[in-house]
Design an enzyme around this catalytic site. Structure first.
Site, PDB file in Angstrom:
ATOM      1  N   HIS A  30      42.327 -67.474  16.210  1.00  0.00           N
ATOM      2  CA  HIS A  30      42.841 -68.551  17.064  1.00  0.00           C
ATOM      3  C   HIS A  30      43.143 -68.105  18.483  1.00  0.00           C
ATOM      4  O   HIS A  30      43.071 -68.931  19.403  1.00  0.00           O
ATOM      5  CB  HIS A  30      44.130 -69.130  16.463  1.00  0.00           C
ATOM      6  CG  HIS A  30      43.892 -69.969  15.241  1.00  0.00           C
ATOM      7  ND1 HIS A  30      44.859 -70.789  14.707  1.00  0.00           N
ATOM      8  CD2 HIS A  30      42.793 -70.114  14.449  1.00  0.00           C
ATOM      9  CE1 HIS A  30      44.370 -71.407  13.629  1.00  0.00           C
ATOM     10  NE2 HIS A  30      43.126 -70.998  13.450  1.00  0.00           N
ATOM     11  N   ARG A  85      38.011 -75.315  20.027  1.00  0.00           N
ATOM     12  CA  ARG A  85      39.241 -75.810  20.653  1.00  0.00           C
ATOM     13  C   ARG A  85      40.161 -74.665  21.072  1.00  0.00           C
ATOM     14  O   ARG A  85      40.959 -74.808  22.018  1.00  0.00           O
ATOM     15  CB  ARG A  85      39.984 -76.750  19.700  1.00  0.00           C
ATOM     16  CG  ARG A  85      40.550 -76.086  18.456  1.00  0.00           C
ATOM     17  CD  ARG A  85      41.055 -77.104  17.456  1.00  0.00           C
ATOM     18  NE  ARG A  85      41.783 -76.505  16.341  1.00  0.00           N
ATOM     19  CZ  ARG A  85      41.202 -75.911  15.294  1.00  0.00           C
ATOM     20  NH1 ARG A  85      39.882 -75.808  15.228  1.00  0.00           N
ATOM     21  NH2 ARG A  85      41.937 -75.406  14.319  1.00  0.00           N
ATOM     22  N   CYS A 111      55.582 -50.031  19.941  1.00  0.00           N
ATOM     23  CA  CYS A 111      56.905 -49.512  20.300  1.00  0.00           C
ATOM     24  C   CYS A 111      57.753 -49.577  19.043  1.00  0.00           C
ATOM     25  O   CYS A 111      57.210 -49.765  17.943  1.00  0.00           O
ATOM     26  CB  CYS A 111      57.511 -50.240  21.495  1.00  0.00           C
ATOM     27  SG  CYS A 111      57.979 -51.959  21.230  1.00  0.00           S
ATOM     28  N   GLY A 112      59.057 -49.427  19.163  1.00  0.00           N
ATOM     29  CA  GLY A 112      59.874 -49.387  17.950  1.00  0.00           C
ATOM     30  C   GLY A 112      59.757 -50.670  17.144  1.00  0.00           C
ATOM     31  O   GLY A 112      59.484 -50.661  15.945  1.00  0.00           O
ATOM     32  N   GLY A 148      57.862 -53.393  18.428  1.00  0.00           N
ATOM     33  CA  GLY A 148      56.682 -54.119  18.900  1.00  0.00           C
ATOM     34  C   GLY A 148      57.029 -55.216  19.890  1.00  0.00           C
ATOM     35  O   GLY A 148      56.143 -55.769  20.540  1.00  0.00           O
ATOM     36  N   ILE A 149      58.308 -55.526  20.021  1.00  0.00           N
ATOM     37  CA  ILE A 149      58.702 -56.681  20.840  1.00  0.00           C
ATOM     38  C   ILE A 149      58.624 -56.364  22.334  1.00  0.00           C
ATOM     39  O   ILE A 149      57.976 -57.073  23.107  1.00  0.00           O
ATOM     40  CB  ILE A 149      60.119 -57.150  20.456  1.00  0.00           C
ATOM     41  CG1 ILE A 149      60.139 -57.643  19.000  1.00  0.00           C
ATOM     42  CG2 ILE A 149      60.578 -58.261  21.392  1.00  0.00           C
ATOM     43  CD1 ILE A 149      61.539 -57.923  18.450  1.00  0.00           C
ATOM     44  N   GLY A 150      59.282 -55.293  22.736  1.00  0.00           N
ATOM     45  CA  GLY A 150      59.329 -54.987  24.173  1.00  0.00           C
ATOM     46  C   GLY A 150      57.958 -54.771  24.766  1.00  0.00           C
ATOM     47  O   GLY A 150      57.626 -55.320  25.832  1.00  0.00           O
ATOM     48  N   HIS A 167      57.996 -43.741  22.654  1.00  0.00           N
ATOM     49  CA  HIS A 167      58.446 -42.760  21.662  1.00  0.00           C
ATOM     50  C   HIS A 167      58.698 -43.407  20.302  1.00  0.00           C
ATOM     51  O   HIS A 167      58.489 -42.781  19.263  1.00  0.00           O
ATOM     52  CB  HIS A 167      59.709 -42.050  22.162  1.00  0.00           C
ATOM     53  CG  HIS A 167      60.798 -43.005  22.570  1.00  0.00           C
ATOM     54  ND1 HIS A 167      60.707 -43.784  23.700  1.00  0.00           N
ATOM     55  CD2 HIS A 167      61.984 -43.322  21.986  1.00  0.00           C
ATOM     56  CE1 HIS A 167      61.792 -44.532  23.805  1.00  0.00           C
ATOM     57  NE2 HIS A 167      62.581 -44.275  22.774  1.00  0.00           N
TER      58      HIS A 167
HETATM   59  C1  RB5 Z   1      63.094 -47.759  22.203  1.00  0.00           C
HETATM   60  O1  RB5 Z   1      64.279 -47.212  21.715  1.00  0.00           O
HETATM   61  C2  RB5 Z   1      62.939 -49.195  21.740  1.00  0.00           C
HETATM   62  O2  RB5 Z   1      63.847 -50.022  22.398  1.00  0.00           O
HETATM   63  C3  RB5 Z   1      61.521 -49.670  21.970  1.00  0.00           C
HETATM   64  O3  RB5 Z   1      60.639 -48.843  21.286  1.00  0.00           O
HETATM   65  C4  RB5 Z   1      61.215 -51.066  21.509  1.00  0.00           C
HETATM   66  O4  RB5 Z   1      61.608 -51.286  20.201  1.00  0.00           O
HETATM   67  C5  RB5 Z   1      61.623 -52.135  22.423  1.00  0.00           C
HETATM   68  O5  RB5 Z   1      61.345 -53.336  22.206  1.00  0.00           O
END
Ligand code: RB5
Length: 144
Positions: A101, A135, A68-69, A71-73, A12
């Site tokens: 790379h 490489r 995602c919000g 991009g990390i998760g 979302h």
């Molecule tokens: C959702 O609220 C949020 O946690 C998710 O989109 C993301 O940012 C997680 O890394």
């Protein structure tokens, strides 16, 4: 124009940017495989990373876009699959390097952290930049 299918998925937090980047992909001439989510109801980003991994594994698409919000998760979740090289990028240079790379097969963007114009720029560069090989190929093989 290209006949390449690009898979795209978000939670979302990335839904709005996903819809914008679908239009951008159309303009760039790509076919789109939209793996959801399909509205802004709260969902769990690992499910959409898993859908992307499955689409790449069964060759429904060769490359993909995850959002995602932050991009990390969704990038953490996607990279749990050994055939996925998901690169969280923030600008044209990191997008370019992810291809040169790392031969990234998934670009990851933060819907709440990256502006629309930068995201479009990152996407175009990701799609149009080739892997350098050499490489870098050896290093990728060490991860697969
Ligand atoms: C959702 O609220 C949020 O946690 C998710 O989109 C993301 O940012 C997680 O890394």
């Amino acid at each position: 124009m290209s006949d390449e299918v690009i898979a795209i998925a978000s939670d979302h937090g990335g839904y709005d940017l996903k819809e914008i980047l679908k239009t951008e992909l159309e303009h760039l001439g790509y076919a789109i495989l939209d793996l959801g989510c399909y509205n802004k109801d709260s969902v769990d980003y690992p499910d959409y990373a898993d859908k992307m991994a499955a689409a790449l594994l069964n060759k429904s698409a060769e490359r993909g876009v995850l959002i995602c919000g932050s991009g990390i998760g969704i990038s953490i979740a996607a990279n749990r699959h050994r055939h996925v090289r998901a690169a969280l990028v923030h600008d044209g240079l990191t997008s370019q390097l992810s291809r040169h790379h790392n031969n990234a097969n998934v670009i990851v963007l933060g819907g709440r952290t990256t502006g629309v114009d930068v995201a479009k720029d990152c996407l175009k560069i990701f799609l149009e930049t080739d892997f350098d090989g050499g490489r870098h190929q050896r290093r990728i093989e060490l991860m697969s």
